[in-house]
Design an enzyme around this catalytic site. Structure first.
Site, mmCIF file in Angstrom:
data_model
loop_
_atom_site.group_PDB
_atom_site.id
_atom_site.type_symbol
_atom_site.label_atom_id
_atom_site.label_comp_id
_atom_site.label_asym_id
_atom_site.label_seq_id
_atom_site.Cartn_x
_atom_site.Cartn_y
_atom_site.Cartn_z
ATOM 1 N N TYR A 127 0.851 -1.190 0.000
ATOM 2 C CA TYR A 127 0.000 0.000 0.000
ATOM 3 C C TYR A 127 0.884 1.237 0.000
ATOM 4 O O TYR A 127 1.706 1.417 0.907
ATOM 5 C CB TYR A 127 -0.886 -0.025 1.251
ATOM 6 C CG TYR A 127 -1.795 1.176 1.380
ATOM 7 C CD1 TYR A 127 -2.840 1.375 0.491
ATOM 8 C CD2 TYR A 127 -1.611 2.103 2.397
ATOM 9 C CE1 TYR A 127 -3.680 2.467 0.609
ATOM 10 C CE2 TYR A 127 -2.451 3.199 2.533
ATOM 11 C CZ TYR A 127 -3.483 3.383 1.642
ATOM 12 O OH TYR A 127 -4.310 4.450 1.762
ATOM 13 N N ASP A 145 9.221 2.521 0.322
ATOM 14 C CA ASP A 145 8.145 3.073 1.143
ATOM 15 C C ASP A 145 8.402 2.594 2.572
ATOM 16 O O ASP A 145 8.057 1.473 2.942
ATOM 17 C CB ASP A 145 6.799 2.558 0.612
ATOM 18 C CG ASP A 145 5.627 3.018 1.460
ATOM 19 O OD1 ASP A 145 5.855 3.512 2.573
ATOM 20 O OD2 ASP A 145 4.479 2.862 0.996
ATOM 21 N N LYS A 188 4.146 8.242 9.475
ATOM 22 C CA LYS A 188 3.647 7.494 10.634
ATOM 23 C C LYS A 188 4.472 7.699 11.897
ATOM 24 O O LYS A 188 4.367 8.716 12.553
ATOM 25 C CB LYS A 188 3.520 6.024 10.266
ATOM 26 C CG LYS A 188 2.478 5.833 9.139
ATOM 27 C CD LYS A 188 1.733 4.554 9.230
ATOM 28 C CE LYS A 188 0.830 4.400 8.012
ATOM 29 N NZ LYS A 188 -0.442 3.850 8.239
#
Ligand code: PLP
Length: 436
Positions: free
Chosen positions: A150, A250, A278
């Site tokens: 994702y 990522d 995050k």
């Protein structure tokens, strides 16, 4: 009517049913992000490893907002840094801030691929900027990515269908369409299985001259927890270099959790660009794109770098304090407690005889409802969804909150104690026995 009770130290009283009904009237499906509605619950207090709902019931939080909460909810040390900064300076559009430069210097010193850093707002932002930079640098459009990885919700990287997994249901379509594109991504996207070295070689042989970039979570977290096969990241590095494509890691989930330098520091493979977010801010809104100076310098002249909330001083302050706490024993603690948790779960699986296997690294863990650890997304979703959902609900009943979608990754934060880990393992042992 729901009994109104004082939740934690807050004076606010919330009638859960009434609030959920009002939310349905003014928020799409009652929430601001998909999946939140599945709990049918309302959180009124968060502290350390715990959440409390409107009735004052405590939950051990293994969702942790899908990753940002790495130190702990409402950590007083992180929040003090935010408050101290916010009392002095807030969002402004003048020059760099001292804290911003210091945070960039820190990231450059710890993340192997980082020669320069741009501070952004979300992981999706960081990945979209990476895509634009790669396209500007190469003059090409095509992107190679992997099933189940994702990279944010939008554009040619968006593969929301991979994650459309309601409780107890198999995921939506995951096969690429006839053009080799992910079902809801742009036609510029080629998608192959994670860890499929032959497929990567084939794509480079056929499309190498068209590829602007290769995007990968260097350790797959978004679905299950799957390590790269030996040599796989090295293959991505070699093929990208040979064909002039930009390699983007990522590290939105891996960054500032498993190592201050990200998974690239553990794997010893250095990408050209790295997306971070995050855990960087322990829940305060901050993300970053880091990478080779020649690529990063395209931000501005060739690729727009504009964002009203970029490098907000209070978010920068949160990130600096978070990194300091991770450096001061935080990451070691995550590794130790995560190992204790995975070992305990593995023993509980063996003792109860369920067909499941635990995967993960550092603070991350996942129970895969199949006999073998999955190495691809296809294998990860070839699992017993009914048991996975029964396990999730049983854990929730025991006061252990897992992500709303089954088979996704779970994690702990620094605020977890040995007792919290053992409470999780005890609850899991009972849940395994119940669903066996
Ligand atoms: N990349 C990965 C690996 C993620 O897990 C996420 C979010 O879950 C993103 C990117 C997108 O980050 P954000 O939700 O901050 O836009």
């Amino acid at each position: 009517m729901t009994v109104l009770r004082r939740a934690g130290t807050e004076d606010r009283q919330v009638d859960r049913a009434e609030l959920l009904a009002r939310a349905q009237r003014v928020l799409p499906h009652g929430v601001s992000a998909g999946g939140r509605e599945l709990y049918g619950d309302v959180v009124t207090r968060a502290q350390g490893a715990y959440l409390w709902n409107a009735e004052g019931r405590r939950f051990l939080d293994h969702l942790l907002s899908y990753g940002p909460i790495v130190i702990g909810h409402a950590d007083p040390r992180v929040n003090a840094a935010v408050a101290e900064t916010a009392a002095r300076v807030d969002l402004n559009w003048v020059g760099p801030q001292a804290g911003e430069v210091e945070l960039a210097e820190k990231i450059v010193s710890v993340v192997p691929s980082a020669e320069e850093v741009a501070f952004l707002t979300t992981g999706t932002d960081a990945l979209q900027h990476a895509l634009h930079v790669a396209r500007a640098a190469t003059g090409r459009s095509r992107v190679l990515k992997f099933h189940g990885h994702y990279h944010g919700w939008t554009g040619d990287l968006g593969v929301g269908a991979n994650f459309d997994v309601a409780p107890g249901r198999a995921p939506g379509p995951v096969e690429p369409n006839s053009a080799g594109a992910a079902p809801d991504a742009g036609s510029w996207t080629t998608v192959v299985d994670w860890n499929d070295a032959a497929a990567v070689r084939e794509v480079f042989a056929a499309q190498g001259r068209e590829l602007a970039a290769v995007f990968a979570e260097p350790y797959l977290h978004s679905y299950t927890n799957a390590a790269p096969a030996p040599g796989f990241l090295e293959l991505l590095r070699e093929e990208s270099t040979r064909h002039g494509a930009v390699l983007v890691f990522d590290e939105v989930k891996t960054g500032f959790r498993h190592h201050l330098g990200g998974y690239q520091a553990i794997a010893g493979v250095t990408p050209d660009l790295t997306a971070l977010g995050k855990a960087l801010g322990n829940g305060w809104t901050i993300a970053a794109l880091a990478g080779r100076a020649d690529l990063m310098e395209l931000l501005g002249p060739a690729v727009t770098l504009d964002g009203t909330h970029h490098a907000a001083p209070y978010a920068v302050a949160a990130a600096r304090r978070t990194i300091a706490l991770l450096e001061d024993g935080g990451i070691e603690r995550l590794d130790r407690l995560g190992g204790r948790l995975r070992d305990g779960l593995t023993r509980a699986i063996a003792d109860t005889g369920v067909s499941a296997v635990v995967t993960g690294i550092g603070s991350a863990w996942c129970v895969n409802w199949r006999a073998e650890a999955p190495v691809t997304f296809r294998e990860a979703v070839d699992a017993d969804f009914a048991r996975a959902e029964a396990f999730r609900l049983s854990m929730l009943e025991a006061g252990v909150l897992l992500p709303p979608y089954v088979l996704t990754d779970n994690r702990i934060c620094v605020a977890f104690s040995d007792d919290d880990v053992d409470e999780t393992v005890d609850a899991a042992r009972r849940a395994f026995a119940a669903v066996a």
